[in-house]
Structures are given as C-alpha cells and as structure tokens.
Design an enzyme around this catalytic site. Sequence first.
Site, mmCIF file in Angstrom:
data_model
loop_
_atom_site.group_PDB
_atom_site.id
_atom_site.type_symbol
_atom_site.label_atom_id
_atom_site.label_comp_id
_atom_site.label_asym_id
_atom_site.label_seq_id
_atom_site.Cartn_x
_atom_site.Cartn_y
_atom_site.Cartn_z
ATOM 1 N N SER A 275 -15.229 -12.051 -29.148
ATOM 2 C CA SER A 275 -13.912 -11.441 -29.273
ATOM 3 C C SER A 275 -12.961 -11.922 -28.182
ATOM 4 C CB SER A 275 -14.042 -9.920 -29.227
ATOM 5 O OG SER A 275 -14.853 -9.536 -28.151
ATOM 6 N N THR A 349 -21.589 -7.097 -28.751
ATOM 7 C CA THR A 349 -21.180 -6.766 -27.393
ATOM 8 C C THR A 349 -21.879 -5.475 -27.012
ATOM 9 O OG1 THR A 349 -19.023 -7.662 -27.901
ATOM 10 C CG2 THR A 349 -19.216 -6.411 -25.873
ATOM 11 N N HIS A 530 15.514 6.579 26.777
ATOM 12 C CA HIS A 530 15.724 7.292 28.043
ATOM 13 C C HIS A 530 14.513 7.208 28.974
ATOM 14 C CE1 HIS A 530 13.635 10.945 26.316
ATOM 15 N NE2 HIS A 530 13.257 11.035 27.566
ATOM 16 N N ASP A 580 18.650 7.166 21.096
ATOM 17 C CA ASP A 580 17.630 7.148 22.155
ATOM 18 C C ASP A 580 16.377 6.426 21.650
ATOM 19 O OD1 ASP A 580 16.111 7.661 24.365
ATOM 20 O OD2 ASP A 580 15.886 9.821 23.972
ATOM 21 N N SER A 703 7.964 12.425 25.442
ATOM 22 C CA SER A 703 9.142 11.657 24.999
ATOM 23 C C SER A 703 8.743 10.288 24.472
ATOM 24 C CB SER A 703 10.103 11.437 26.171
ATOM 25 O OG SER A 703 10.797 12.600 26.436
#
Length: 776
Positions: A275, A349, A530, A580, A703
């Site tokens: 197939s 198959t 900063h 910042d 920070s």
Amino acid sequence: MPLFPSLRFNMRFRQESWLAALLCLLSMGGEVWCNCTAQNIEIAGGNYKLTKELLTGSTLIYNCPEGYFPYPALVRICQANGAWKPRPKTYLPQKCKLVECPDPNVLENGNVSPPQEKYFVDNETTYECYSGYRMRGSPKRVCLPNGKWSGSTTICSHDAGDDCADPGIPAGASRAGNMFGIDDKVTYSCNSNLFLVGSSERVCQENGQWTGMEPECYYKHTYDTSVEISQAFGSAIKNTLTKEEPLDGSPEGRKLRISKEGTLNIYIAVDVSASIEDKYISNTTSVIKKLIQKISSFTVSPNYEIVFFSSEIEEVVNILDFWEKKDVRKDILEKLDTFGINDRSSTGTDLNLVFFTFWERMSFIKTRVGANAFKDHRHVIILFTDGAYNMGGSPAPTLARIKDMVYMNQTGEKEVNSREEYLDVYVFAIGAETFDDDLKSFTVGKAEEKHFFKVKGIDKMYDAFDDIIDENDVKGLCGLHKEFQKTDDNEKRRKMHPWGAFISIRNPNNNHKNCLGSLISKEFVLTAAHCFIFENLPEHVTVDFFEKVRNLQVKKIFLHPKYNINAKVNEGVKEFYDYDVALILLKDPIDISVTVRPICIPCTKETNTALKLGADSTCKDQEQTLLKNHLERLSFLTKIDLNKLYEKTVSAKIGDNRDECISYALRAKGITTNNPKDAVTDNFLCTGGQQPFRDHIARKGDSGGAVFKSYESRTIQVALVSWGTEEVVAASPDERYESTPTSRDFHINLFRVIPFLKSILANNTDDYSPMEFLQN
Ligand SMILES: *[C@@H]1O[C@H](CO)[C@@H](O)[C@H](O)[C@H]1NC(C)=O
Ligand SMILES: *[C@@H]1O[C@H](CO)[C@@H](O)[C@H](O)[C@H]1NC(C)=O
Ligand SMILES: *[C@@H]1O[C@H](CO)[C@@H](O)[C@H](O)[C@H]1NC(C)=O
Ligand SMILES: *[C@@H]1O[C@H](CO)[C@@H](O)[C@H](O)[C@H]1NC(C)=O
Ligand SMILES: *[C@@H]1O[C@H](CO)[C@@H](O)[C@H](O)[C@H]1NC(C)=O
C-alpha cells in the site's frame, strides 16, 4: 498493456475489459486471478501511479498538484475479481479538487470576514472582536495548501479574571464548557468530515495553563508541513533526549553512561507493504539515518530496534544485540545502507506483529537487566505506516500490554502520570490514504506533546528531521529545568533555577555590592542597571553560578541608554528607575549543563517554541500568554546566605488592578510627587501587598534577578527585580519575605525593553552568537 493509456484508446479498452471481466467471472472457481482495467481511472487535473500495473493487489495512487487533493478516491486497490475498490463511478468522475480549510466562523464574540460557506486555498480571512473583547491570536489568516489556516487560533475574550485564559475554538471545532476557573474542563469535537488531532479535553490547572495541547481539525487531505513536524516532534524528542543527561551533569557521569548500555530504547518500524509506494524504501532509509544521526549528536547513546514490516517483520537492527555484542551502534548506519527488502509480493500488513515484537524485546530487556533497573528505561516507539493493517488484528491489546509493562500495571491517574515520560509512541501517518482515527489511537505520551503526525511524503520527513537542532544548540535550550518537590538540597534547587547568577561589583571605595542576574545565553547575563555606578569597569565585576562555575570575568557591560537615575530629581522622584536594565557580556562563553542553563526571554523564536505557540506567533501573542490575567502569578529568586537561591511567589497586578498597586509608590522614601506614574512608568510590573494573595517581597540583594513564570519543563523571564517601597523587617527569617499590606515591588517588564535587548543580543558581531528575535 500500456501503463498510462491515453484517452484515444479508451473505446478499445472498454470492449477488452468487458471481455476480460466475463472471462474472469467464468474462471472464478479456479486459481485464475483477474486483471483490473484502466477504464475510468484517469484523474482530471492530475496523474496516477500503479504499484503493480493492473495486476491483483496493485494500488492505484492519485496525485494532484499542490493546493489540490484527489476526489472522490485517494487510492484504489485492484481486487482478485478484477474490480477496483472503490470502483470508479462515471457519474462522479475522479478529479483534483481545491483544498479546503476548516470553518473559521466558530469564532465567539467576534466577526469573520468575508463570511463564506466554504474556504479554499489562498482565501484570506480577517477577524474583529466585538467591543469589550480583546483579541489574541492572528487578526488575519490565510488558508494554506496543507488544509490548515496560517497563524494561530483567533480568540476574542473578556478579561474576566479567570484562572486560565479563554482557550478559544479552533477552526472546524465546537467546544463545550465556558468556565475557565481552576479544575474547570472544556471538551472539543470536530465538525463532520473532520477528525480531531490534539486534546479533546482540557482542564484548567493551578498555574493558569490548560492541560494538553490545542486540538486541530484535520480533513483527510490535511497534512503537517515539515516545519510543523520538526517543531513539534523535535521539541518532544529533545525533551526525552535531554532528560537522559547524567544527573550530576559532570563529564565523569557522561563517560560512565557511554561505556554502558544506554537506558533509552528506541524502536523504529516502517511499513513497506504494497500500500506504500516503491521509492519509499530507499527514502525511508535515508530518513531513519538522518534521525539517528540527529539523536547521536546528543550525549545519549540509545539502543535501537529497527524493523521493516508488511505481513512479516524484516529486522535491520535487533535491540538485544546491544547487550550481546559490542559496537552495534557503529554498524547501524551501514546496516541501513545495505538493507534490502527480500519479498515485497505480500499484500498483508500486520501491525499487531510489530507491537508484539517490540513487546517481546522489552520483556527480554526486563529479564536481562532486572525489574528494578528496567524502571529507569525509557522507551520510544516511532512508527511509519498508513495504518491499513489487514492481518493479525488490532494492535490495541498488545499496546496495552506494553503500557502495563512500562507503567508497571499502575492504573491510577497520578501513578500513570508519573510513569508517562517512560513511554512514547509516535505515529507518522504516511501513504496515499491513511487510517487516521485508528492510528491516532495508538499514540502514547504526554498530552502536551504531539504524537500523531500526518505526512504528505517521506521526503518531507527528511527535511523535518534535518531541521531538528543538534545537541550543541539544545544544551543552550532556554528555560529547561528540572522539577523537584520543595527541597533543601542546594543542588536540586540549583537544577530548578539553573539560570540564577550572582553578581559582585567592587566599587572604587572597595565597597562590595551584590546583585542577582539571569543567564540568558551562553554569553550574556541580564541584570538591573542600578547595580552599577558610572565608574564601574568590566574588571570590577565578577559573576558566579554554581560551585565550579564561579568568579567569571566580564568583557563588557551595557546599560540601557535611557536609564538615568537622576532624570526626575526636580519632579519629586529622587531616584528614578525607569529602564533599569543592563546586560553583562562574559569574557568566555559558558559551558551549559544541568546546573547552569539560560532562561527564556520574551520576543524570541525560542520562546515561541517553549510556550508551544505557533512559529509565526508574535511578541504580542507571547505577552498575552504570559501576562494575561489581571493577577498574574509569578516567581522571583531570593538569595539566602551564601549563594543559595530560594523561589518566592508574587502576583503581578495588571489592568484594572495596577493603579491601586502603584499608588503605594508615593509612600517610598525620596518620592514627593503626587502622581505615582511619575515614578512608576508603564515599563514596570507591580507586585506585593496581601490582597488577594499574600505576596513575598524582594530584598536589597535580589535586585536584577529574574521575575519568571515556570511551565512544566520551561521557564520564561517576564521581568527583573528593580526597586521596592519598603525593606520588610520581621521577626523570623521566613516571615521577612512576606509583604506587609503596604509594601510594593516594581519590576522592569521585559516586553517594554525589547528594542534594547534586541540591539545588543541580535547583533551579529564576532564576540558572540546572535539571538533570534521575532520580527514583530
Ligand atoms: C493479467 O495481465 C498479465 C500481464 O499483464 C497477463 O500475463 C495475464 O494473462 C493477465 N491475466 C488475465 C486473467 O487476463
Ligand atoms: C476563495 O477561493 C475560491 C477558489 O479559489 C475563489 O473562487 C474565491 O473567489 C475565493 N474567495 C475570496 C473571497 O477570495
Ligand atoms: C527519494 O527517492 C528519490 C527516488 O529514488 C530520490 O531521487 C530522492 O533523492 C530521495 N530522497 C531522499 C530524501 O532520500
Ligand atoms: C502486571 O500484570 C501482569 C498480568 O496481570 C503480570 O503478569 C505482571 O507480572 C505484572 N507486572 C508488574 C510489574 O507488576
Ligand atoms: C547593533 O547593530 C546596530 C546596527 O548594525 C548598530 O547601530 C548598533 O550600534 C549595534 N549595537 C551594539 C551594541 O553593538
């Protein structure tokens, strides 16, 4: 008989075939098989091929140009009685029909124009939301030759403060369920003629994400492009391959792994029954070779089982050899090169035989290594087939046995989930006509990952596998991290946040300053501007990550050009933190490992993949995915004594909630203006306070650290810690992270500083490799 008769001969054929059919009928009792005829099998606008001329068992395969598909039949099979199945019908002549896309008019709360009953290839649609509704996804979509719409599902939704965003309705589908709170469920189905690929059911989770993946509705003629396959299969298989990394990430661990048999077992099965077209076999061999080559670029060494199958199995590589012999790995490619199919006359198959063979191999491995070690084995089955099995019965029961073995007979949802990553079954539906519903049911694996693919041609697979990136790039795959339960084990916590960077700045007066940052590529660390003062030179700065990766030298520091802390001194803002943000270029690129790995940042192509957004999703789509709720749950890292990071949670107040949140900025020292927006521009996200959740508050040394959102396997940074209104003081170490009712933190929203990030990170210089940002 000529293979491709021209119309001129049709009359003659008609008479001949009529005669043949009669002969055939007469001899039906005996052994004689009848040939089919070429009558009525032409296709207007296209051509066809026959696998075995007009003999019994031959497959007639229609082919149309791009943008068209064969109609009414995709293939016909020549049966023993000399008739085609399905029979050509004179009143429904075979033709190439224009590809159609599924109905986009399922959009809720908006308009689709132009309104049409059907939409064909190249038809364009534009979308508008009713007033009061916000749009996510693509405002314009085009019907593509593969039967899908370009872009992503358009969604018009209210911001109702739901836990999960409105998941929308994909074209051609309908949805049941209109509640989007935690544990709420939506279910999807596709309209007639369409079948559903993806999750038919999705549940809203606590992290604000829906389970599973967005469903798509496929026609029989819909297929996945190689770009789609490469993205979806590539990211799924990469997850498997990177999980295989030795746990400690050390080179020693790696060597150890290579010298032993791997614990990743890959089983590949290729359908070569009649197939499927002839050239398919050599093409498939090159596709498998490509895949194996890609996999071997990772530091994993899987064991392979490779079979070609029809009614029988032809084994190219036996996985048991990896335990019996040496150096099998080396021979795989050679074996594939020299492999030939002996007997292709069979028309059967037997898909069940394939699964059964794999089950047998697994059982053997289990016996061989012992049940305990077997628990750590991952299994990946990759199947190429059209699904037209006609012998051996359904493979479903055998597949269930495989699942039982790998899931260790667990049936509870939680237990199965915990074993899910140990078994993946990928199905590539390939061939002129594929049995999609059946094939889809054989896929296994995490619902978030695509396991079913529809492939137009095997050559598309070659391109798809070729595009899967190599380990060198994968190692840098942003946002990958491991998940652990709450733990005090520093190394485990490190693996959860492998991007975390500690930045030390030695100031001229010999004062030290410490900040956090995030690794965003092999060369760059993102932090706050900063943290630096004007006099700081690169040699004053060092970066630490984890144990052996510390004291790294810095080549260059880039501050945002608009950052100016004194900009508003005269307007009642003593320290102004807008923009910042800073980037640190390391002197040497970093060696990526499980403990040191970059985080994803917004508006990059990789983040589209990490968020499972379509390749052409925009920066805006990402923002709406990440910061969609009026209260968005996010995390940041806080440093607790020596270089230890702990995750803390906050809820960003967005939309209607923002004004109230930023009003607390006026309470901060050094702020004398009456307008909080003077200090807190639109470039900040605001977190903190106790309503409706008690947020954590960042401390001074935090920070520059990432504010992020984590998904199951990827993390995306959306902001960075900039400044806050109060330093929270409390009795106990745990309590000091809890916000007071009035404390607020402000974080630079990375979506607002993309031009800066892009100007540096996307630059093609000799110093570092550029990062790929989205066009818009
Ligand atoms: C079918 O075709 C083959 C070759 O084209 C021929 O040898 C054979 O005799 C044919 N069979 C019948 C029943 O016509
Ligand atoms: C949609 O496509 C069809 C077929 O190509 C075409 O006839 C029709 O005009 C298109 N419609 C629009 C609005 O472009
Ligand atoms: C597939 O097969 C055709 C014909 O045999 C060949 O020309 C082509 O190069 C092959 N493609 C790949 C990717 O192997
Ligand atoms: C799972 O169940 C099967 C059949 O009931 C049994 O043979 C097998 O030993 C069980 N496996 C495990 C791991 O418990
Ligand atoms: C990046 O490239 C642009 C255009 O080539 C250039 O103007 C800009 O100065 C470069 N930025 C850096 C930081 O090198």
